[in-house]
Motif scaffolding. Sequence first.
Motif, mmCIF file in Angstrom:
data_model
loop_
_atom_site.group_PDB
_atom_site.id
_atom_site.type_symbol
_atom_site.label_atom_id
_atom_site.label_comp_id
_atom_site.label_asym_id
_atom_site.label_seq_id
_atom_site.Cartn_x
_atom_site.Cartn_y
_atom_site.Cartn_z
ATOM 1 N N ASP A 180 0.686 -1.209 0.087
ATOM 2 C CA ASP A 180 -0.066 -0.081 0.093
ATOM 3 C C ASP A 180 0.860 1.334 0.054
ATOM 4 O OD1 ASP A 180 -1.607 2.350 0.897
ATOM 5 O OD2 ASP A 180 -3.121 0.742 1.570
ATOM 6 N N GLY A 210 -3.387 -2.612 -6.295
ATOM 7 C CA GLY A 210 -2.970 -3.335 -4.920
ATOM 8 C C GLY A 210 -1.916 -4.264 -5.214
ATOM 9 N N LYS A 224 -3.234 0.516 -3.074
ATOM 10 C CA LYS A 224 -4.068 0.384 -1.530
ATOM 11 C C LYS A 224 -4.275 -1.049 -1.161
ATOM 12 C CE LYS A 224 -6.253 4.910 -1.857
ATOM 13 N NZ LYS A 224 -7.704 5.516 -1.755
#
Length: 244
Positions: free
Chosen positions: A171, A235, A179
């Motif tokens: 992240d 991600g 994230k």
Amino acid sequence: RGRVALQRGPLVYAFEGADAGRDLRRLALLPSSPLSAEPRPDLLGGIVAIRAEAAERRVDGSAGTRRITAVPYHAWGNREPGPMLVWIPEDPALADPPPPPTIAGRAHPSASHCWGPDTVGALNDGIVPPTSRDLSVPRHTWWDRRGTEEWVQYDLESPARVRGVEVYWFDDTGTGGCKVPASWRLLWRDGGDWRPVAGAGEHGTRADRFNRVEFEPVTAGALRIEARLQPGASGGVLEWRVIG
């Protein structure tokens, strides 16, 4: 410090996973290592490669040797996703130690997608990051896919009895577009079928830590994490452990 880069004429060279494997960071190039130029008209549109004998750091602390190839830096990343190294240690003690012989460490990792400079080998390289946004260690990311459902997978060396996993998410909020996921679940392969694990606790999405999930034990040939990425965000995973 304690590392060397190769240059031939005006060209800086790089070692990459396509030649050296995903354990590239376990290698060192001793000052006494012989180097040789090797014309390769069949490789990357025609290059001159550099062949070297590298030292390899092993689990027991000893150092073996392996022949490896360096390619011009401008040409790396044109064969397959994987790690790359320009500055290589001159002493095996500075190389990364191999991961311990765990279920995850012996597994073959794969993913629905992996962005060019990143590597699925980061999933089980045994390197624990200091934070989720650390950029100094190898990482896997699904960049630049955003808001999609993606997966990472371990094909185990042999069927194993497992009862949990630990996941360290990537992240880089504030500096990049990755994230922690919105949600995720764990599947195991039963023959040719994928099944969700039973009796699992919370599937955590916290940053800067391992998120541990335990479940009813299963004998699996493969494990898969299916992650739903946050809207507008990508991600990734820095490390994925398996609890036997």
